[in-house]
Scaffold this active site. Sequence first.
Site, PDB file in Angstrom:
ATOM      1  N   LEU A 151       5.350   2.726  32.743  1.00 22.60           N
ATOM      2  CA  LEU A 151       5.883   1.293  32.842  1.00 22.60           C
ATOM      3  C   LEU A 151       4.896   0.401  32.063  1.00 22.60           C
ATOM      4  O   LEU A 151       4.513  -0.627  32.308  1.00 22.60           O
ATOM      5  CB  LEU A 151       6.256   0.836  34.054  1.00 22.60           C
ATOM      6  N   ARG A 153       4.416  -1.208  27.866  1.00 20.89           N
ATOM      7  CA  ARG A 153       5.122  -2.457  27.090  1.00 20.89           C
ATOM      8  C   ARG A 153       6.611  -2.007  26.937  1.00 20.89           C
ATOM      9  O   ARG A 153       7.416  -2.768  27.133  1.00 20.89           O
ATOM     10  CB  ARG A 153       4.311  -2.640  25.773  1.00 20.89           C
ATOM     11  N   ILE A 154       6.759  -0.625  26.542  1.00 15.45           N
ATOM     12  CA  ILE A 154       8.089  -0.357  26.073  1.00 15.45           C
ATOM     13  C   ILE A 154       8.880  -0.079  27.534  1.00 15.45           C
ATOM     14  O   ILE A 154      10.142  -0.309  27.404  1.00 15.45           O
ATOM     15  CB  ILE A 154       7.945   1.049  25.059  1.00 15.45           C
ATOM     16  N   SER A 173       3.857   5.407  37.619  1.00 11.94           N
ATOM     17  CA  SER A 173       2.929   5.220  36.453  1.00 11.94           C
ATOM     18  C   SER A 173       1.449   5.570  37.289  1.00 11.94           C
ATOM     19  O   SER A 173       1.423   5.665  38.301  1.00 11.94           O
ATOM     20  CB  SER A 173       2.938   3.716  35.771  1.00 11.94           C
ATOM     21  N   ARG A 174       0.654   5.373  36.249  1.00  9.49           N
ATOM     22  CA  ARG A 174      -0.756   5.874  36.635  1.00  9.49           C
ATOM     23  C   ARG A 174      -1.274   4.683  37.662  1.00  9.49           C
ATOM     24  O   ARG A 174      -1.996   5.146  38.849  1.00  9.49           O
ATOM     25  CB  ARG A 174      -1.654   5.730  35.609  1.00  9.49           C
ATOM     26  N   ILE A 228      12.007   9.889  25.403  1.00 10.99           N
ATOM     27  CA  ILE A 228      11.991   8.834  24.103  1.00 10.99           C
ATOM     28  C   ILE A 228      10.484   8.938  23.810  1.00 10.99           C
ATOM     29  O   ILE A 228       9.727   8.081  22.990  1.00 10.99           O
ATOM     30  CB  ILE A 228      12.326   7.472  24.253  1.00 10.99           C
ATOM     31  N   ARG A 230       6.839  11.689  24.028  1.00 10.49           N
ATOM     32  CA  ARG A 230       6.665  12.851  23.372  1.00 10.49           C
ATOM     33  C   ARG A 230       7.242  14.126  24.035  1.00 10.49           C
ATOM     34  O   ARG A 230       7.368  14.241  25.089  1.00 10.49           O
ATOM     35  CB  ARG A 230       5.014  12.948  23.489  1.00 10.49           C
ATOM     36  N   ASP A 254      14.994  12.359  22.001  1.00  7.32           N
ATOM     37  CA  ASP A 254      14.498  11.851  20.666  1.00  7.32           C
ATOM     38  C   ASP A 254      13.497  13.008  19.976  1.00  7.32           C
ATOM     39  O   ASP A 254      12.970  12.737  18.971  1.00  7.32           O
ATOM     40  CB  ASP A 254      14.186  10.748  20.645  1.00  7.32           C
ATOM     41  N   GLU A 259       8.590  19.962  17.524  1.00 13.62           N
ATOM     42  CA  GLU A 259       9.522  19.305  16.496  1.00 13.62           C
ATOM     43  C   GLU A 259       8.839  19.471  15.191  1.00 13.62           C
ATOM     44  O   GLU A 259       7.483  19.426  15.127  1.00 13.62           O
ATOM     45  CB  GLU A 259       9.697  17.861  17.018  1.00 13.62           C
ATOM     46  N   HIS A 277      13.844  12.285  16.418  1.00 19.27           N
ATOM     47  CA  HIS A 277      12.550  11.484  16.512  1.00 19.27           C
ATOM     48  C   HIS A 277      12.972  10.178  15.813  1.00 19.27           C
ATOM     49  O   HIS A 277      12.066   9.536  14.857  1.00 19.27           O
ATOM     50  CB  HIS A 277      11.304  11.911  15.957  1.00 19.27           C
TER      51      HIS A 277
END
Length: 318
Positions: A151, A153-154, A173-174, A228, A230, A254, A259, A277
């Site tokens: 969680l 910025r994106i 999240s961490r 979305i 890695r 994505d 890849e 991607h």
Amino acid sequence: MSEMPKLLFIGPGMPSVRARVAETFDVVELPADGRDAFLAEQAEGIVAVATFHGLSSDVMAALPDLKVISSFGVGYDAIDANEAARRGILVGHTPDVLNDEVADTTIMLWLAASKRLVQADAWARSGTWEREGNYPLTKSVRGRTVGILGLGRIGQTIASMAQMFDARVIYHSRTKKDVPFTYYGNLVDMARDADVLIVITPGGAATQHLVNADVLNALGPEGILVNIARGSVVDEAALISALEDGRLGGAGLDVFEHEPHIPDALKAMDNVVLAPHIGSATVETRDAMGALVCENLEQWAASGSIKACVPECQHLNG
């Protein structure tokens, strides 16, 4: 007039960025072939790097005078930021300017996977609608529980957009954030309570295969995974197995573990939406990212600081 500082451009990148940095720096470009000979001749005096493809540890080690790296993209797992910080090298990236675009792509993948958009398109194009009638019903995206892994910025932008679909947002999240969403300290527990799991955590060794068979099993046969972030964050073999066995309902992807290679098994599945991607891939967003690459370098040339510094090097960014 003093000489311009020397910059290594690792591309091919955007011509507009190449032209802009050349206004402030003496630019040399890393060749695709003959890299070792090039570095032996050119490495001395290179104080800056502008890169669209990360910076390998051996190239960083070959640049004894390096002071600043400006990387195209918010993710920087292809740069050893800890080693850079140890050497006193600032590392800049391009956060914030791509938040909305990546979030848009995330929501698109979620909706497309849920509504089976690719399959519905094929149904319409192939004439099956005329021959066999209406496309089978799908499930609504309204009122779902959306679990977000990462969680930042994106992730917070995605959470805001998900709420437009009356979603209940939960996250792992961490660290716990000061946000109005439910925090889960255990990823498996969050996946068990989620209808859709969105992966937007950074890549790298710390998150390698964080989404494993246990997480996918917890998400379950009605659940949808959207990656979305890695490809390395998701155990791709476990993902394929879960989709093939029906232990996972579907996926919108994505990014991929190796890849641009995508396993044939994923290509053959009708409950998977694949994208090459394209998370931030619009003209407007890429222009903004390129501009920030330049702004980081221009600010460093003027003041010794950069505009958007990665956390590992923030203590150096006076």
